[in-house]
Scaffold this active site. Structure first.
Site, PDB file in Angstrom:
ATOM      1  N   ASP A   1       0.651  -1.349  -0.044  1.00 37.26           N
ATOM      2  CA  ASP A   1      -0.028   0.069  -0.114  1.00 37.26           C
ATOM      3  C   ASP A   1       0.802   1.289   0.056  1.00 37.26           C
ATOM      4  OD1 ASP A   1       1.015  -0.876   2.554  1.00 37.26           O
ATOM      5  OD2 ASP A   1      -0.421   0.505   3.564  1.00 37.26           O
TER       6      ASP A   1
ATOM      7  N   LYS B   1      -1.224  -5.473  14.151  1.00 36.16           N
ATOM      8  CA  LYS B   1       0.157  -5.293  13.593  1.00 36.16           C
ATOM      9  C   LYS B   1       0.782  -4.345  14.343  1.00 36.16           C
ATOM     10  CE  LYS B   1       2.489  -3.822   9.496  1.00 36.16           C
ATOM     11  NZ  LYS B   1       2.571  -3.424   7.837  1.00 36.16           N
TER      12      LYS B   1
ATOM     13  N   TYR C   1       0.228   2.053  15.627  1.00 33.47           N
ATOM     14  CA  TYR C   1       1.903   2.770  15.878  1.00 33.47           C
ATOM     15  C   TYR C   1       1.598   3.850  16.826  1.00 33.47           C
ATOM     16  CZ  TYR C   1       2.588  -0.048  11.520  1.00 33.47           C
ATOM     17  OH  TYR C   1       2.430  -1.014  10.466  1.00 33.47           O
TER      18      TYR C   1
END
Length: 266
Positions: free
Chosen positions: A26, A177, A146
């Site tokens: 992506d 993730k 994140y």
């Protein structure tokens, strides 16, 4: 978890060990047509031949390569985006819906959240809406979470990584993730704090194949469920062999030395 989600997750995760190799593709929205992703058909075919379990891409790329080759791959459609040219590059916005992804044949969808960003609240709200939609349609949701923002000094801090993973779990993700926290013990705590599979991100492009394989191996020893890594895979000079080596580590319990040997490296 609904039966629909379970069936679709089995197209991405190995039924015997509940592990997976996902290759995100992506990056074009963020940084443009980067090395390794100029020819998407070739890139997807290399991942398929190597033995990846799934690829992840934006909706417009599905027509440019997915399932154009022999071995089938799981398809994860990414729902959020931003560009590095934006004054707020870490603030992701939704660019695709769950319904669009289903029409494209997606086995799962993914969303990106940066906690600590000035517009964190908007990304969290998007996650809530997407989570509800994926539950309604029985489509698995992978959350990339994140720690990035003005108060974040080290996004690999184990406490922050654990916080990121927990955000994904609590907001309804089926897979989360996060960055690898740097050592087996701290990452084991990240995994123990989740009731869903945890896969590692690749981070910045690494110079050493051995270092990359070691991180993947260590994350599995900590209880991780595999990897979702882009540039360290598709930009590798021998990417088919690298994916085969990763498959050996993730699905066949190879050591790092065995994986390197399969590539003719030490």
């Amino acid at each position: 978890m609904s039966i629909g989600k379970k069936i679709r997750l089995e197209r991405i995760f190995n039924r015997e060990n509940n592990r997976c190799i996902i290759v995100p593709m992506d990056h074009g929205v963020s940084i443009g047509p980067c090395e390794g992703l100029v020819d998407m058909r070739e890139a997807v075919q290399d991942m398929s031949v190597g033995g990846a379990d799934a690829v992840l891409m934006h909706k417009g790329l599905v027509r440019c390569g997915h399932r154009s080759c022999g071995k089938d791959l799981g398809l994860i459609v990414h729902l959020s985006a931003s560009t590095d040219l934006s004054p707020h590059p870490n603030s992701k916005t939704l660019v695709c819906t769950v319904e669009e992804a289903i029409r494209l044949g997606a086995d799962a969808v993914s969303i990106h959240i940066n906690i600590g960003d000035e517009l964190e609240r908007e990304m969290l709200a998007q996650m809530g809406k997407v989570s509800e939609a994926t539950e309604r349609w029985g489509l698995p949701l992978l959350a990339m979470v994140y720690a990035r923002g003005p108060k974040i000094q080290n996004s690999y801090d184990p406490k922050l990584v654990a916080h990121c993973a927990r955000v994904g779990v609590e907001l309804g993700a089926d897979v989360v993730k996060v960055p690898y926290s740097g050592d087996v013990d701290s990452f084991a705590h990240v995994v123990e704090s989740c009731c869903i599979p945890v896969v590692i991100a690749g981070g910045a492009k690494m110079d050493s194949t051995k270092s990359f394989l070691q991180i993947v191996y260590d994350s599995l020893q900590a209880g991780g469920s595999g990897l979702s890594v882009g540039r360290n895979v598709f930009q590798h000079p021998n990417r088919r062999a690298l994916v085969r080596a990763l498959r050996g580590i993730v699905h066949e319990n190879w050591t790092v030395e065995q994986a390197l040997a399969s590539m003719g490296e030490k």
